[in-house]
Design an enzyme around this catalytic site. Structure first.
Site, PDB file in Angstrom:
ATOM      1  N   GLY A  12       0.408  -1.085  -0.022  1.00 28.27           N
ATOM      2  CA  GLY A  12       0.365   0.015  -0.090  1.00 28.27           C
ATOM      3  C   GLY A  12       1.148   1.284   0.192  1.00 28.27           C
ATOM      4  N   ASP A  13       0.364   2.364  -0.412  1.00 26.11           N
ATOM      5  CA  ASP A  13       0.824   3.966  -0.121  1.00 26.11           C
ATOM      6  C   ASP A  13       1.966   3.516  -1.444  1.00 26.11           C
ATOM      7  OD1 ASP A  13      -1.027   4.490   2.416  1.00 26.11           O
ATOM      8  OD2 ASP A  13       0.393   3.675   3.830  1.00 26.11           O
ATOM      9  N   LYS A  16      -0.441   5.099  -5.412  1.00 19.02           N
ATOM     10  CA  LYS A  16      -1.588   4.950  -6.730  1.00 19.02           C
ATOM     11  C   LYS A  16      -2.485   6.657  -7.024  1.00 19.02           C
ATOM     12  CE  LYS A  16      -2.598   2.176  -3.653  1.00 19.02           C
ATOM     13  NZ  LYS A  16      -2.182   2.135  -2.505  1.00 19.02           N
ATOM     14  N   LYS A  18      -1.737   9.572  -6.362  1.00 20.63           N
ATOM     15  CA  LYS A  18      -0.686  11.159  -7.920  1.00 20.63           C
ATOM     16  C   LYS A  18      -0.846  10.324  -9.306  1.00 20.63           C
ATOM     17  CE  LYS A  18       3.369  12.264  -9.323  1.00 20.63           C
ATOM     18  NZ  LYS A  18       4.502  12.739  -9.141  1.00 20.63           N
ATOM     19  N   ASN A  38     -10.543   2.698   4.590  1.00 17.38           N
ATOM     20  CA  ASN A  38      -8.710   2.834   5.508  1.00 17.38           C
ATOM     21  C   ASN A  38      -7.508   2.767   4.025  1.00 17.38           C
ATOM     22  OD1 ASN A  38     -10.017   0.754   3.125  1.00 17.38           O
ATOM     23  ND2 ASN A  38      -8.934  -1.259   3.745  1.00 17.38           N
ATOM     24  N   ALA A  39      -8.281   3.458   2.656  1.00 19.69           N
ATOM     25  CA  ALA A  39      -7.364   3.545   1.787  1.00 19.69           C
ATOM     26  C   ALA A  39      -6.980   5.179   1.926  1.00 19.69           C
ATOM     27  CB  ALA A  39      -7.667   3.714   0.525  1.00 19.69           C
ATOM     28  N   GLY A  40      -5.630   5.705   1.984  1.00 16.64           N
ATOM     29  CA  GLY A  40      -5.948   6.789   1.897  1.00 16.64           C
ATOM     30  C   GLY A  40      -4.642   7.388   0.746  1.00 16.64           C
ATOM     31  N   HIS A  41      -5.130   8.286  -0.389  1.00 17.29           N
ATOM     32  CA  HIS A  41      -4.843   8.283  -1.905  1.00 17.29           C
ATOM     33  C   HIS A  41      -4.320   9.244  -1.736  1.00 17.29           C
ATOM     34  CE1 HIS A  41      -6.565   4.489  -3.281  1.00 17.29           C
ATOM     35  NE2 HIS A  41      -5.867   4.485  -2.328  1.00 17.29           N
ATOM     36  N   THR A 129      -6.597  -0.343  10.033  1.00 21.07           N
ATOM     37  CA  THR A 129      -6.972   0.895  10.793  1.00 21.07           C
ATOM     38  C   THR A 129      -7.771   1.323  11.550  1.00 21.07           C
ATOM     39  OG1 THR A 129      -8.406   1.333   8.436  1.00 21.07           O
ATOM     40  CG2 THR A 129      -6.246   1.466   8.165  1.00 21.07           C
ATOM     41  N   GLN A 223      -5.548  -0.172  -1.316  1.00 19.24           N
ATOM     42  CA  GLN A 223      -4.420  -1.121  -0.616  1.00 19.24           C
ATOM     43  C   GLN A 223      -3.193  -1.323  -1.728  1.00 19.24           C
ATOM     44  OE1 GLN A 223      -7.946  -1.606   0.283  1.00 19.24           O
ATOM     45  NE2 GLN A 223      -7.119   0.048   1.656  1.00 19.24           N
ATOM     46  N   ARG A 302       0.530   6.847  11.413  1.00 18.80           N
ATOM     47  CA  ARG A 302       0.765   6.166  11.842  1.00 18.80           C
ATOM     48  C   ARG A 302       2.236   6.050  11.162  1.00 18.80           C
ATOM     49  NH1 ARG A 302      -1.888   0.445  12.448  1.00 18.80           N
ATOM     50  NH2 ARG A 302      -2.781   1.202  10.454  1.00 18.80           N
ATOM     51  N   ARG A 304       5.272   4.926   8.690  1.00 21.14           N
ATOM     52  CA  ARG A 304       5.519   3.495   8.095  1.00 21.14           C
ATOM     53  C   ARG A 304       7.113   2.932   8.358  1.00 21.14           C
ATOM     54  NH1 ARG A 304       3.590   7.374   2.794  1.00 21.14           N
ATOM     55  NH2 ARG A 304       0.951   6.873   3.188  1.00 21.14           N
ATOM     56  N   LYS A 330       8.830   7.690  -6.123  1.00 19.63           N
ATOM     57  CA  LYS A 330       9.485   8.465  -4.852  1.00 19.63           C
ATOM     58  C   LYS A 330      10.577   8.535  -5.452  1.00 19.63           C
ATOM     59  CE  LYS A 330       6.772   8.955  -0.791  1.00 19.63           C
ATOM     60  NZ  LYS A 330       6.605   8.963   0.103  1.00 19.63           N
TER      61      LYS A 330
HETATM   62  P1  GDP Z   1      -1.894   5.862  -2.612  1.00 16.73           P
HETATM   63  O1  GDP Z   1      -2.629   5.263  -0.885  1.00 16.73           O
HETATM   64  O2  GDP Z   1      -0.734   4.648  -2.532  1.00 16.73           O
HETATM   65  O3  GDP Z   1      -2.413   6.783  -3.011  1.00 16.73           O
HETATM   66  O4  GDP Z   1      -0.352   6.504  -1.253  1.00 16.73           O
HETATM   67  P2  GDP Z   1      -0.357   7.160  -0.273  1.00 16.73           P
HETATM   68  O5  GDP Z   1      -0.966   8.919  -0.806  1.00 16.73           O
HETATM   69  O6  GDP Z   1      -0.524   7.275   0.869  1.00 16.73           O
HETATM   70  O7  GDP Z   1       1.010   8.289   0.127  1.00 16.73           O
HETATM   71  C1  GDP Z   1       2.192   8.865  -0.795  1.00 16.73           C
HETATM   72  C2  GDP Z   1       2.358   9.861  -0.598  1.00 16.73           C
HETATM   73  O8  GDP Z   1       4.016  10.031  -1.568  1.00 16.73           O
HETATM   74  C3  GDP Z   1       1.615  10.393  -0.548  1.00 16.73           C
HETATM   75  O9  GDP Z   1       2.044  11.726   0.634  1.00 16.73           O
HETATM   76  C4  GDP Z   1       1.936  11.575  -1.674  1.00 16.73           C
HETATM   77  O10 GDP Z   1       2.039  13.260  -1.887  1.00 16.73           O
HETATM   78  C5  GDP Z   1       3.382  11.091  -2.211  1.00 16.73           C
HETATM   79  N1  GDP Z   1       3.900  11.152  -3.383  1.00 16.73           N
HETATM   80  C6  GDP Z   1       3.938  10.504  -4.332  1.00 16.73           C
HETATM   81  N2  GDP Z   1       4.557  10.385  -5.578  1.00 16.73           N
HETATM   82  C7  GDP Z   1       5.876  10.851  -5.003  1.00 16.73           C
HETATM   83  C8  GDP Z   1       6.866  10.810  -5.600  1.00 16.73           C
HETATM   84  O11 GDP Z   1       7.167  11.251  -6.057  1.00 16.73           O
HETATM   85  N3  GDP Z   1       7.730  11.884  -4.681  1.00 16.73           N
HETATM   86  C9  GDP Z   1       7.337  11.865  -3.223  1.00 16.73           C
HETATM   87  N4  GDP Z   1       8.838  12.680  -2.940  1.00 16.73           N
HETATM   88  N5  GDP Z   1       6.482  11.905  -3.003  1.00 16.73           N
HETATM   89  C10 GDP Z   1       5.352  10.987  -3.691  1.00 16.73           C
HETATM   90  P1  IMO Z   2      -3.523   2.285   0.642  1.00 16.94           P
HETATM   91  O1  IMO Z   2      -4.793   2.948  -0.983  1.00 16.94           O
HETATM   92  C1  IMO Z   2      -1.342   1.252   3.246  1.00 16.94           C
HETATM   93  C2  IMO Z   2      -3.140  -2.176   6.020  1.00 16.94           C
HETATM   94  C3  IMO Z   2      -2.992  -1.754   7.602  1.00 16.94           C
HETATM   95  C4  IMO Z   2      -3.504  -3.022   8.263  1.00 16.94           C
HETATM   96  C5  IMO Z   2      -4.028  -3.974   7.562  1.00 16.94           C
HETATM   97  C6  IMO Z   2      -5.367  -4.330   7.744  1.00 16.94           C
HETATM   98  O2  IMO Z   2      -3.932   4.206   1.183  1.00 16.94           O
HETATM   99  O3  IMO Z   2      -2.519   2.601  -0.084  1.00 16.94           O
HETATM  100  P2  IMO Z   2      -7.712  -2.954   7.344  1.00 16.94           P
HETATM  101  O4  IMO Z   2      -7.628  -1.337   8.107  1.00 16.94           O
HETATM  102  O5  IMO Z   2      -7.837  -3.141   6.358  1.00 16.94           O
HETATM  103  O6  IMO Z   2      -8.004  -4.269   8.097  1.00 16.94           O
HETATM  104  O7  IMO Z   2      -5.405  -3.482   7.535  1.00 16.94           O
HETATM  105  O8  IMO Z   2      -3.365  -2.841   6.689  1.00 16.94           O
HETATM  106  N1  IMO Z   2      -3.750  -1.056   5.034  1.00 16.94           N
HETATM  107  C7  IMO Z   2      -2.734  -0.563   4.525  1.00 16.94           C
HETATM  108  N2  IMO Z   2      -1.852  -0.041   4.450  1.00 16.94           N
HETATM  109  N3  IMO Z   2      -1.793   1.478   2.933  1.00 16.94           N
HETATM  110  C8  IMO Z   2      -3.622   1.491   2.555  1.00 16.94           C
HETATM  111  O9  IMO Z   2      -5.014   1.051   2.388  1.00 16.94           O
HETATM  112  C9  IMO Z   2      -3.748   0.521   3.305  1.00 16.94           C
HETATM  113  N4  IMO Z   2      -5.540   0.170   4.081  1.00 16.94           N
HETATM  114  C10 IMO Z   2      -4.848  -1.088   4.897  1.00 16.94           C
HETATM  115  O10 IMO Z   2      -2.223  -0.784   7.610  1.00 16.94           O
HETATM  116  O11 IMO Z   2      -1.945  -3.498   8.999  1.00 16.94           O
HETATM  117 MG    MG Z   3      -2.317   5.186   0.793  1.00 15.92          MG
END
Ligand code: GDP
Ligand code: IMO
Ligand code: MG
Length: 428
Positions: A12-13, A16, A18, A38-41, A129, A223, A302, A304, A330
């Site tokens: 995850g994270d 996606k 962006k 649970n997602a945070g995009h 989450t 995720q 939290r 990572r 990144k």
């Molecule tokens: P997602 O859940 O897959 O959409 O990703 P998240 O938003 O949870 O986490 C990605 C983090 O990295 C966010 O804070 C974005 O703003 C940041 N991010 C995305 N692409 C880049 C990159 O190429 N470089 C840097 N430094 N940050 C990035």
């Molecule tokens: P995005 O879409 C990162 C992790 C939680 C936990 C496990 C189960 O932003 O990439 P849940 O709440 O689904 O029962 O948690 O999965 N988790 C994620 N980790 N990015 C996420 O979403 C996640 N969604 C759940 O931290 O370990």
């Molecule tokens: Mg995320």
């Protein structure tokens, strides 16, 4: 027409949100197919940061439709808050944000059950989450769930009360803890009024008819594949199928309708919550990755866990998903490193392998690492692949050679425009 897919290849994270925002302009519909709040995009547009939990990441591009698909679980309270932020930002989403009526609803008591289950696990907790994801999918597969389409049913109140009572009984099995059901329930019911104003569609007909009409659809994963309920690091996973197969069940399309599968990986690796993570760094190098990458959860805040990129892990998820293109995000986070590592293989009981063991939790995994020279320079303003430092290109080339998938995009920062789109054909 086919459905193209974007999904995360790690835990995850991966960035996606962006990448979906970037590609959305080439599509007519962006659809989330699984997961929930649970997602945070995260999207960074004109210096403003937006974090989406339930709303698809195509919402900031004008004209296109954003579908919350059947496979998603929705908390109407979270969704209402997200919509309020769109209102604040002046985003016109009227008629563009729609819900598949077979998507399941997260009740306040699902969240209590999530918390109770985690507390009871003690040290073995998943690190959920706490958004109620697991209990909601349990009710779905247990055939007890409430669906978005139920809110207009005359039996809705009855169905809600029955499910709530069942949850309260289940909660009696756990050590007591404080919750204010009356207040949370009132908030939840009030949010349903807002929810009712969103157009609801029969998701499977909607998507298939759109394809027949030649519309372009992008499916947005939440995720990552290592959190998949079947193929992730079980039991430290989420409760849905996060892999390409989940697009078919989550949107109601045939396997023959899957087009490009765009897999996203960070140039290193992170995980939030508990569970195995072979390349995790517990030293100052891991700290530096966290600091440079601002690696704190978009949903929970939290810190990572951080480590080097893990090629056996990526090979595995590329196989599961049928990835046809890779996006590396990144890469700028590695700017300050003199030496960059990649785990090319595992060594388990002195045997070198590039396959993942049955249960990563049980194995002592040693890493076979390959070292790469860092570039130690900023990538600011680099918009052409050829302008990347030679060391960065060597790192990407090695990834492509090991993983046997072309890298079509490289992300160099959080902002919308900090992205290198590669024209591979022109390079050769
Ligand atoms: P997602 O859940 O897959 O959409 O990703 P998240 O938003 O949870 O986490 C990605 C983090 O990295 C966010 O804070 C974005 O703003 C940041 N991010 C995305 N692409 C880049 C990159 O190429 N470089 C840097 N430094 N940050 C990035
Ligand atoms: P995005 O879409 C990162 C992790 C939680 C936990 C496990 C189960 O932003 O990439 P849940 O709440 O689904 O029962 O948690 O999965 N988790 C994620 N980790 N990015 C996420 O979403 C996640 N969604 C759940 O931290 O370990
Ligand atoms: Mg995320």
């Amino acid at each position: 027409m086919n459905v193209d897919v974007i999904l995360g290849l790690q835990w995850g994270d991966e960035g996606k949100g962006k990448i979906v925002d970037h590609l959305a302009k080439e599509y007519d519909i962006v659809a989330r197919f699984q997961g929930g709040p649970n997602a945070g995009h995260t999207l960074k547009i004109n210096n403003q940061k937006f974090v989406l939990h339930t709303i698809p990441s195509g919402i900031f591009r004008p004209n296109l439709i954003n579908l919350i698909g059947n496979g998603v679980v929705i908390d109407p309270v979270t969704l209402e808050k997200e919509i309020a932020k769109l209102d604040d930002a002046g985003v016109d989403y009227q008629g563009r944000l729609i819900v598949a009526h077979k998507a399941h609803l997260i009740l306040p008591t699902h969240r209590y059950l999530d918390a109770a289950s985690e507390n009871a696990k003690g040290k073995a907790k998943i690190g959920s989450t706490l958004k109620g994801i697991g209990p909601t999918y349990m009710d779905k597969t247990g055939r007890n769930g409430l669906r978005a389409g139920d809110i207009i049913s005359p039996n809705f109140e009855k169905k809600y009360q029955a499910l709530k009572e069942k949850h309260l009984k289940l909660l009696e099995q756990y050590p007591p803890f404080d919750f204010d059901l009356e207040a949370e329930e009132a908030k939840w019911m009030a949010s349903l009024e807002r929810f009712k104003q969103l157009p609801q569609v029969n998701g499977e007909y909607f998507v298939n008819q759109a394809l027949d009409e030649g519309k372009k659809i992008l499916a947005e994963g939440a995720q990552g594949s290592m959190l998949d309920i079947d193929y992730g690091t079980y039991p430290f996973v989420t409760s849905s199928n996060t892999i390409t197969a989940g697009v078919c069940t989550g949107l109601g399309i045939s396997t023959r309708k899957i087009g490009e599968v765009i897999g996203i990986s960070k140039a290193y690796c992170t995980r939030v919550g508990s569970g195995p993570f072979p390349t995790e760094l517990h030293d100052e190098v891991g700290e530096l990755l966290r600091k440079e990458g601002a690696e704190f959860g978009a949903t929970t805040g939290r810190p990572r866990r951080c480590g080097w990129v893990d090629l056996p892990q990526l090979k595995y998820t590329i196989m599961l998903n049928g990835v046809s293109q890779l996006v590396i995000t990144k890469i700028d986070v590695l700017n300050v490193f003199k030496e960059i590592m990649m785990a090319t293989h595992y060594s388990i009981n002195d045997e070198k392998t590039d396959q993942l063991p049955y249960d990563m939790c049980d194995e002592e995994i040693e890493l076979v690492l390959e070292s790469f020279e860092g570039w130690e320079t900023s990538l600011e303003g680099v918009s052409d692949y050829e302008e990347l430092p030679a060391q960065a290109k060597a790192f990407i080339k090695a990834l492509e050679e090991y993983l046997e998938v072309p890298v079509t995009m490289v992300s160099t920062g959080p902002a919308r425009q900090e992205l290198i789109q590669r024209n591979i054909q022109a390079e050769v």
